[in-house]
Design a protein around this motif. Structure first.
Motif, short mmCIF file in Angstrom:
data_model
loop_
_atom_site.label_atom_id
_atom_site.label_comp_id
_atom_site.label_asym_id
_atom_site.label_seq_id
_atom_site.Cartn_x
_atom_site.Cartn_y
_atom_site.Cartn_z
N ALA A 45 24.18 34.44 81.16
CA ALA A 45 24.95 33.79 80.09
C ALA A 45 25.33 34.77 78.98
O ALA A 45 26.07 34.40 78.06
N TYR A 46 24.87 36.00 79.05
CA TYR A 46 25.12 36.98 77.99
C TYR A 46 26.13 38.02 78.43
O TYR A 46 26.12 38.47 79.57
N ASP A 47 26.98 38.44 77.49
CA ASP A 47 27.97 39.47 77.77
C ASP A 47 27.41 40.87 77.58
O ASP A 47 27.95 41.84 78.11
N ALA A 48 26.35 40.98 76.78
CA ALA A 48 25.70 42.27 76.52
C ALA A 48 24.23 42.01 76.20
O ALA A 48 23.88 40.91 75.76
N VAL A 49 23.40 43.02 76.41
CA VAL A 49 21.96 42.88 76.19
C VAL A 49 21.43 44.12 75.48
O VAL A 49 21.79 45.25 75.83
N GLN A 73 19.38 43.95 88.29
CA GLN A 73 20.68 43.74 88.93
C GLN A 73 21.69 43.17 87.96
O GLN A 73 22.81 43.67 87.85
N LYS A 74 21.33 42.14 87.23
CA LYS A 74 22.26 41.51 86.27
C LYS A 74 22.52 42.43 85.08
O LYS A 74 23.62 42.43 84.53
N LEU A 75 21.53 43.21 84.67
CA LEU A 75 21.74 44.14 83.56
C LEU A 75 22.77 45.21 83.92
O LEU A 75 23.54 45.64 83.06
N ARG A 76 22.78 45.63 85.18
CA ARG A 76 23.77 46.64 85.62
C ARG A 76 25.20 46.12 85.50
O ARG A 76 26.13 46.90 85.48
N GLU A 77 25.37 44.81 85.42
CA GLU A 77 26.71 44.20 85.40
C GLU A 77 27.26 44.01 83.99
O GLU A 77 28.35 43.45 83.83
N ARG A 78 26.51 44.42 82.97
CA ARG A 78 26.96 44.20 81.59
C ARG A 78 26.52 45.38 80.73
O ARG A 78 25.62 46.13 81.11
N GLN A 109 18.22 53.13 85.66
CA GLN A 109 18.15 52.00 86.59
C GLN A 109 19.21 50.94 86.29
O GLN A 109 19.76 50.34 87.21
N VAL A 110 19.50 50.71 85.00
CA VAL A 110 20.44 49.64 84.65
C VAL A 110 21.75 50.16 84.07
O VAL A 110 22.62 49.37 83.71
N GLY A 111 21.90 51.48 83.98
CA GLY A 111 23.13 52.04 83.43
C GLY A 111 23.28 51.79 81.94
O GLY A 111 24.38 51.55 81.45
N GLU A 171 32.67 56.00 75.32
CA GLU A 171 33.10 57.29 75.88
C GLU A 171 32.31 57.70 77.10
O GLU A 171 32.84 58.29 78.01
N SER A 172 31.02 57.41 77.11
CA SER A 172 30.21 57.76 78.27
C SER A 172 29.60 56.50 78.85
O SER A 172 29.52 55.48 78.19
N GLY A 173 29.21 56.58 80.08
CA GLY A 173 28.58 55.42 80.72
C GLY A 173 29.54 54.75 81.67
O GLY A 173 30.72 55.11 81.77
N PRO A 174 29.07 53.74 82.39
CA PRO A 174 29.91 53.06 83.36
C PRO A 174 31.01 52.26 82.68
O PRO A 174 30.91 51.89 81.52
N GLU A 175 32.08 52.03 83.41
CA GLU A 175 33.18 51.22 82.90
C GLU A 175 32.67 49.84 82.54
O GLU A 175 31.84 49.26 83.23
#
Length: 179
Positions: A45-49, A73-78, A109-111, A171-175
């Motif tokens: 339910a969260y867009d960022a953590v 897994q879910k943290l890698r998606e946000r 682990q979570v990007g 600037e850095s990190g995953p899209e």
């Protein structure tokens, strides 16, 4: 944008930092929920953590570690940021302190997009053998509200919608991915 701020805190100092982070993000116009990690079943339910952990002997408090592992897994998606609390001196205000190797591994682990170390707090009457011994020479509060707010505002700036209505990429990190 809905943001979760969670924390692993044994003596309340890291919880206090998490509260300041959450309040600053609210002032910056974000919808923020502050919850201890054991109260969170799902981060969908969260867009960022933002995850904070107290450091004890260079290790993050177990509740913060378990939260990251359980929701990896879910943290890698946000977008995710970490903060640590721990130095019982002014070193966190004198310059950035790199995350411990354990926290670096969790970040990978979570990007996680970033990390900040803040000064910690230890009360004079701390309970427990090690804490009590440390309190004799290191009791005090090294949490700096200005430093905490500055960092939280920088996170908020990265989360604010850009011209296309999407959060501004870092600037850095995953899209950045929105779900």
């Amino acid at each position: 944008m809905r943001v979760l701020v969670t924390y692993g805190s044994k003596r309340g100092g890291t919880e206090g930092i998490a509260r300041q982070v959450a309040e600053t993000l609210r002032v910056e116009g974000l919808d923020v929920e502050l919850r201890p990690p054991g109260d969170i079943d799902d981060v969908s339910a969260y867009d960022a953590v933002i995850v904070g952990g107290a450091l004890y002997a260079n290790r993050w408090f177990r509740l913060a570690r378990r939260f990251v592992h359980r929701h990896a897994q879910k943290l890698r998606e946000r977008p995710v940021w970490f903060f640590s609390s721990g130095p019982l001196d002014g070193s966190a205000e004198q310059g950035e302190i790199a995350p411990t190797s354990q926290v670096q591994a969790l970040m990978k682990q979570v990007g996680a997009r970033g990390h900040m170390t803040f000064g910690g707090r230890l009360e004079k009457d701390a309970k427990g053998f090690i804490a009590h011994a440390m309190a004799r020479t290191h009791a005090g509060d090294w949490r700096d509200s200005g430093h905490i707010q500055q960092w939280a505002r920088s996170v908020a700036a990265q989360l604010r919608p850009g011209r296309e209505g999407r959060p501004t990429p870092v600037e850095s990190g995953p899209e950045l991915q929105l779900h």
